[in-house]
Design an enzyme around this catalytic site. Structure first.
Site, PDB file in Angstrom:
ATOM      1  N   GLY A 233      34.835  45.534  29.266  1.00 26.94           N
ATOM      2  CA  GLY A 233      35.886  46.135  29.310  1.00 26.94           C
ATOM      3  C   GLY A 233      36.902  44.898  29.184  1.00 26.94           C
ATOM      4  O   GLY A 233      38.636  45.278  29.678  1.00 26.94           O
ATOM      5  N   CYS A 338      41.621  66.225   5.541  1.00 30.01           N
ATOM      6  CA  CYS A 338      42.128  67.318   5.722  1.00 30.01           C
ATOM      7  C   CYS A 338      42.782  67.092   7.739  1.00 30.01           C
ATOM      8  O   CYS A 338      42.106  68.017   8.254  1.00 30.01           O
ATOM      9  CB  CYS A 338      41.442  68.062   5.621  1.00 30.01           C
ATOM     10  SG  CYS A 338      40.610  68.328   3.742  1.00 30.01           S
ATOM     11  N   TYR A 367      34.010  49.952  17.756  1.00 29.23           N
ATOM     12  CA  TYR A 367      34.103  51.021  17.828  1.00 29.23           C
ATOM     13  C   TYR A 367      34.938  51.445  16.476  1.00 29.23           C
ATOM     14  O   TYR A 367      35.719  52.668  16.667  1.00 29.23           O
ATOM     15  CB  TYR A 367      35.044  51.201  18.933  1.00 29.23           C
ATOM     16  CG  TYR A 367      34.807  51.081  20.609  1.00 29.23           C
ATOM     17  CD1 TYR A 367      33.634  51.544  21.224  1.00 29.23           C
ATOM     18  CD2 TYR A 367      35.265  50.094  21.317  1.00 29.23           C
ATOM     19  CE1 TYR A 367      32.975  51.318  22.454  1.00 29.23           C
ATOM     20  CE2 TYR A 367      34.363  49.781  22.089  1.00 29.23           C
ATOM     21  CZ  TYR A 367      33.435  49.922  23.094  1.00 29.23           C
ATOM     22  OH  TYR A 367      32.635  49.539  24.271  1.00 29.23           O
TER      23      TYR A 367
HETATM   24  C1  LIG Z   1      31.685  51.049  26.528  1.00 31.81           C
HETATM   25  C2  LIG Z   1      30.834  49.778  28.129  1.00 31.81           C
HETATM   26  C3  LIG Z   1      31.134  49.259  28.131  1.00 31.81           C
HETATM   27  C4  LIG Z   1      31.570  47.931  26.699  1.00 31.81           C
HETATM   28  O1  LIG Z   1      33.257  47.774  26.978  1.00 31.81           O
HETATM   29  P1  LIG Z   1      34.437  46.997  26.640  1.00 31.81           P
HETATM   30  O2  LIG Z   1      35.458  47.442  26.214  1.00 31.81           O
HETATM   31  O3  LIG Z   1      33.758  47.456  24.801  1.00 31.81           O
HETATM   32  O4  LIG Z   1      33.538  45.489  26.648  1.00 31.81           O
HETATM   33  C5  LIG Z   1      30.598  47.991  28.870  1.00 31.81           C
HETATM   34  N1  LIG Z   1      29.240  49.276  29.952  1.00 31.81           N
HETATM   35  C6  LIG Z   1      29.776  50.364  30.259  1.00 31.81           C
HETATM   36  C7  LIG Z   1      28.917  50.654  31.546  1.00 31.81           C
HETATM   37  C8  LIG Z   1      30.691  51.150  29.159  1.00 31.81           C
HETATM   38  O5  LIG Z   1      30.072  52.273  29.099  1.00 31.81           O
END
Ligand SMILES: *Cc1c(COP(=O)(O)O)cnc(C)c1O
Length: 404
Positions: A233, A338, A367
């Protein structure tokens, strides 16, 4: 990435050259930036040497996962396909964790056979299914339980995952119940408490709150967790004015936590490792004026890069050749699909643009390609990796015969 004589250069390669040689749209990644991101991440948390599991869903290119593995990272996967991809890239099963709310029986079987480090379970039903599979296979399966700490990550609501109304993890009460279930099972080895509160987090305070919740919960349980998986995250700067996540603060908080609870920390970063390593190179097909708007119609579209359409996400756009001729028009950068949401950005005071000019969309390593689709029967773009003056094609552009 920088301008030299007004030309945009990645490491030692000119963007114009890439477009000419490999066509557009093309995803292009920098190995030097990847290395820098990983080194920084490792350096920030070095004092407690965490296991860093790259979140494969952010970028599933097997060649990139292989490069990331070479720096010692493991993988966080969320499907059998991603698990297969991580194994194919050579990631050791001992460094793979499996997350997700809806792992099927087939996926659990596969993960158990491959002897991965942890299955992070997210519900009572899933733990019962793991228990059943483990019993049939006569194996003791290592798992984590994902706690929903009810912590607001202060990020886009679409990518927030740690609040009680999100589908992820289990609440405190269920967590206690499941810990007891695991302790009474002969087939399950409860090794880990896991959390992941969301994505694109730029403030350390939600992490601080999350750790407080974990601390409180561990105090209430008589169980030693070998691993605490804090998820990923960590945010990156998509805009010039974005503040940066204070890694040293986050690290301090974790160190304090570890003084009370000795365990191995796992991280699952995706975006912070790969996000700013990639650009999407695109050519302007047409420029069209409608009343007050000037549409820059690109050959890249929401099927190539969905984040703006899906989350209202912002990506910087840069010209491949810089000129001093500023335009007084407002440019709306759109794709040919579209859908009215097939739009990347609206920018004022951009330089004057012409048809066939090249632009790059920045920070699309995470992403980007992994969310791409064939909507409108459009071909998925190629991906290339730059390392100094070397170029490697890491995914060929799709062909129509692949789709017909
Ligand atoms: C998506 C996800 C991540 C990675 O998140 P980032 O924001 O890309 O670092 C890590 N752990 C879980 C369980 C996720 O679903």
């Amino acid at each position: 990435m920088k301008y030299i004589d007004n030309k945009l250069i990645i490491e030692k390669i000119n963007v114009q050259y890439i477009a000419k040689k490999y066509g557009t749209p093309t995803y292009c990644y920098s190995h030097a930036r990847l290395k820098k991101n990983i080194n920084n991440f490792q350096k920030n948390f070095r004092s407690f040497s965490p296991l860093i599991c790259f979140a494969v869903k952010s970028n599933t290119n097997v060649n990139l996962i292989r490069e990331i593995k070479k720096f010692g990272l493991g993988a966080d996967v969320v499907s059998k396909g991603e698990l297969m991809m991580a194994l194919k890239a050579g990631v050791s099963p001992k460094k793979i964790v499996f997350s997700g709310v809806g792992k099927t029986s087939e996926e659990i079987n596969f993960a158990v056979e491959k002897k991965i480090l942890l299955i992070n379970a997210e519900s009572e039903s899933e733990i019962r299914e793991i228990d059943r599979v483990a019993k049939i296979k006569k194996r003791k399966v290592k798992i984590g339980i994902r706690l929903n700490p009810n912590t607001d990550a202060k990020t886009l609501s679409q990518i927030s995952t740690g609040k009680k109304d999100n589908k992820f993890g289990v609440n405190e009460k269920t967590f206690f119940k499941l810990v007891n279930f695991c302790k009474s099972s002969k087939n399950i080895d409860l090794k880990c408490l896991s959390v992941h509160i969301g994505s694109q987090i730029l403030d350390y305070k939600p992490y601080e709150k999350m750790l407080k919740v974990i601390d409180r919960i561990i105090h209430k349980i008589n169980h030693k967790f070998e691993f605490i998986d804090l998820g990923g995250g960590m945010g990156i700067s998509y805009k010039y004015e974005d503040k940066k996540l204070n890694y040293s603060k986050y690290s301090e908080i974790i160190k304090k936590f570890l003084k009370k609870h000795k365990s191995k920390i796992i991280f699952e970063p995706g975006r912070s490792i790969i996000g700013d390593t990639g650009i999407l190179i695109s050519k302007i097909i047409y420029i069209k004026k409608n009343d007050s708007k000037n549409f820059i119609i690109l050959d890249a579209a929401m099927n190539d890069l969905m984040r703006p359409a899906l989350y209202g996400a912002h990506h910087k756009i840069l010209p491949s050749i810089k000129s001093k001729k500023k335009s007084n028009k407002t440019y709306e950068f759109v794709g040919p699909i579209c859908e009215s949401t097939d739009k990347f950005n609206t920018l004022k005071n951009f330089q004057e643009l012409e048809e066939k000019d090249l632009i790059v969309i920045c920070d699309v390593g995470a992403y980007g390609m992994s969310l791409s689709s064939n909507y409108n029967v459009r071909l998925k773009p190629s991906e290339i990796l730059i390392k100094g003056s070397k170029i490697k094609i890491i995914r060929k552009k799709q062909k129509y015969k692949d789709l017909m």
